[in-house]
Enzyme design. Structure first.
Site, mmCIF file in Angstrom:
data_model
loop_
_atom_site.group_PDB
_atom_site.id
_atom_site.type_symbol
_atom_site.label_atom_id
_atom_site.label_comp_id
_atom_site.label_asym_id
_atom_site.label_seq_id
_atom_site.Cartn_x
_atom_site.Cartn_y
_atom_site.Cartn_z
ATOM 1 N N LYS A 109 0.826 -1.218 0.000
ATOM 2 C CA LYS A 109 0.000 0.000 0.000
ATOM 3 C C LYS A 109 0.859 1.267 0.000
ATOM 4 O O LYS A 109 0.438 2.302 -0.486
ATOM 5 C CB LYS A 109 -0.933 0.025 1.212
ATOM 6 C CG LYS A 109 -1.861 -1.174 1.367
ATOM 7 C CD LYS A 109 -2.887 -1.257 0.257
ATOM 8 C CE LYS A 109 -4.056 -2.186 0.586
ATOM 9 N NZ LYS A 109 -3.691 -3.607 0.725
HETATM 10 C C1 LIG Z 1 -4.402 -4.755 0.274
HETATM 11 C C2 LIG Z 1 -3.696 -6.035 0.327
HETATM 12 C C3 LIG Z 1 -4.001 -7.096 -0.561
HETATM 13 C C4 LIG Z 1 -5.115 -7.005 -1.587
HETATM 14 O O1 LIG Z 1 -4.857 -6.076 -2.614
HETATM 15 P P1 LIG Z 1 -6.038 -5.472 -3.508
HETATM 16 O O2 LIG Z 1 -5.437 -4.368 -4.284
HETATM 17 O O3 LIG Z 1 -7.080 -4.998 -2.543
HETATM 18 O O4 LIG Z 1 -6.550 -6.580 -4.372
HETATM 19 C C5 LIG Z 1 -3.244 -8.253 -0.478
HETATM 20 N N1 LIG Z 1 -2.260 -8.386 0.428
HETATM 21 C C6 LIG Z 1 -1.930 -7.405 1.307
HETATM 22 C C7 LIG Z 1 -0.837 -7.625 2.272
HETATM 23 C C8 LIG Z 1 -2.634 -6.192 1.287
HETATM 24 O O5 LIG Z 1 -2.321 -5.216 2.169
#
Ligand SMILES: *Cc1c(COP(=O)(O)O)cnc(C)c1O
Length: 455
Positions: A109
């Site tokens: 993120k």
């Molecule tokens: C947010 C997240 C996901 C999922 O990603 P999306 O973009 O919502 O499909 C998978 N793994 C981790 C560790 C995340 O923080």
């Protein structure tokens, strides 16, 4: 570049308009009118930041000059803990892992939210009122947003998390940030309650008169364009002709960014989506069945989602950008709680994506296997992808995404291999830090007064 909505393809909005708005007023998501093409040859021997400028600039050029974009991007990634920002490592011939946990909060993120933070500071003089960032978190988005916006002038950040329902590491990553513009709200309720309060406040007219409320979850298009960059970047590191990716998915943001990379000219053959037991993406793409189910708690909480917002963007593309069709589709889905995807749309989805749902047991056994066999520690989200990578054809090039640092999910790691993952230095420090948060009852009025009192 002008932007449309998946529910109104005649819209012509600017990048700054969609940046602040996040979600279109018709309920749709924003997309560009065209897909810019990238010359792969021109990316050779460039740094991560330089590649990012090339990829992102066509989307923002009407609002941001290339020189300014360079500054924004350099500022976004200057605190990452790896010189390659997003390094690729290999476990076997043609089997790669793209590591996306070198940002300040140890999950992918950060790659998008650090960019969003710098972008908002830059664009703020164009906003008519003081900005209030409002979001609910059950996992990694909250801390990534807090670290991206801390200390920023004229932007207040309110992040709601369910009281006593996040892990200690996740809570401390948020509450140990003491900057004056950061407000951690622990709601006495569940994540769904937090999300409901946020949605109610977004349509609260009194609040909107006093401040611009802004969404920072992955419905915001600016997040997705920042994620496109590391797909190109991994291709440049591997230097093969064709490439395939495995993407652990929840809200469909990360894997949609991969498909955007493909549309921009990256030679991607297949995208393999993995989910946990919350497998709506698997059943939608595999069988054409979109069914609203109750969310199950798993070892990969950031993928505990049953309504994947960004899937609407893909459906719009697969339906040849017919926004009327998308409007009807989501009306029916919302009325009935289910929808069966038409054959031509489904054929298009299946020509791009493969899917596998991975249960908790398989997730833990994969963490152990990867640790025993390759001495590699994977977090539970990453492990859903690696369970597929291990079995893939050795003659094709596959890259699986490592979405978070394993130490963020110590319980699952300990359960899988009998000992916890070693905490990175920055994470171990948070256990001694002072915490700041406000515990609020589960109702929107308390939060509304708090927000108004800070303006
Ligand atoms: C947010 C997240 C996901 C999922 O990603 P999306 O973009 O919502 O499909 C998978 N793994 C981790 C560790 C995340 O923080």
């Amino acid at each position: 570049m002008k932007y449309l909505s998946t529910r109104n393809s005649s819209l012509q909005l600017s990048f700054f308009e969609i940046l602040f708005q996040g979600l279109s007023k018709d309920g749709g998501l924003f997309l560009p009118h065209e897909w810019p093409h990238v010359d792969l040859g021109a990316l050779k021997n460039k740094s991560y930041e330089e590649v990012a400028v090339q990829i992102i600039h066509p989307y923002v050029e009407a609002d941001i000059t290339e020189i300014d974009l360079k500054k924004i991007i350099n500022e976004s990634y200057n605190n990452f803990a790896h010189e390659k920002i997003a390094p690729v490592t290999s476990i076997e011939k043609n089997k790669y892992i793209l590591e996306l946990f070198y940002g300040p909060t140890f999950a992918f993120k950060d790659y998008a939210l650090q960019f969003l933070g710098s972008l908002f500071s830059y664009a703020l003089p164009n906003a008519s009122k003081k900005l209030t960032v409002l979001g609910a978190t059950s996992g990694d988005t909250g801390s990534a947003a807090i670290h991206a916006f801390r200390g920023k002038k004229d932007i207040n950040v309110f992040i709601l998390h369910p009281h006593n329902r996040v892990s200690e590491v996740q809570r401390r990553q948020m509450t140990s940030v003491l900057d004056e513009n950061i407000f951690n709200i622990a709601v006495e309720g569940t994540f769904d309650d937090c999300q409901k309060i946020v949605k109610e406040l977004f349509v609260d007219e009194e609040l909107q008169q006093h401040t611009s409320l802004t969404a920072i979850n992955s419905i915001n298009w600016a997040r997705l364009i920042a994620q496109v960059v590391y797909y190109f970047w991994s291709y440049l590191q591997i230097n093969d002709e064709e490439i395939n990716f495995i993407v652990p998915s929840g809200n469909f943001g990360n894997v949609f960014s991969a498909n955007v990379a493909k549309k921009m000219g990256l030679p991607i053959q297949k995208l393999h989506i993995t989910t946990n037991q919350n497998d709506i993406l698997h059943s939608s793409i595999n069988k054409g069945l979109m069914n609203k189910n109750i969310v199950t708690q798993t070892y990969s909480p950031s993928m505990d989602i049953q309504i994947s917002s960004n899937f609407e963007r893909q459906l719009f593309e697969s339906a040849n950008r017919n926004s009327e069709k998308i409007k009807d589709m989501f009306q029916e889905f919302s009325d009935n709680g289910s929808y069966t995807i038409e054959k031509d749309i489904l054929d298009d989805l299946q020509s791009i994506y493969l899917t596998t749902a991975v249960n908790d047991e398989k997730t833990l056994s994969t963490i152990k296997l990867i640790n025993d066999k390759f001495d590699y520690m994977a977090d539970p989200h990453t492990a859903t992808g690696l369970s597929v990578l291990l079995n893939n054809d050795k003659n094709e090039t596959w890259v699986s995404l490592a979405c978070a640092h394993p130490a963020k999910f110590g319980n699952a790691i300990e359960k899988a291999i009998g000992k916890p993952a070693v905490l990175p230095k920055e994470l171990s420090k948070i256990f001694d830090k002072e915490e700041k948060m406000t515990i609020l009852q589960n109702n929107k009025e308390n939060l509304k007064s708090l927000i108004l009192s800070t303006l």
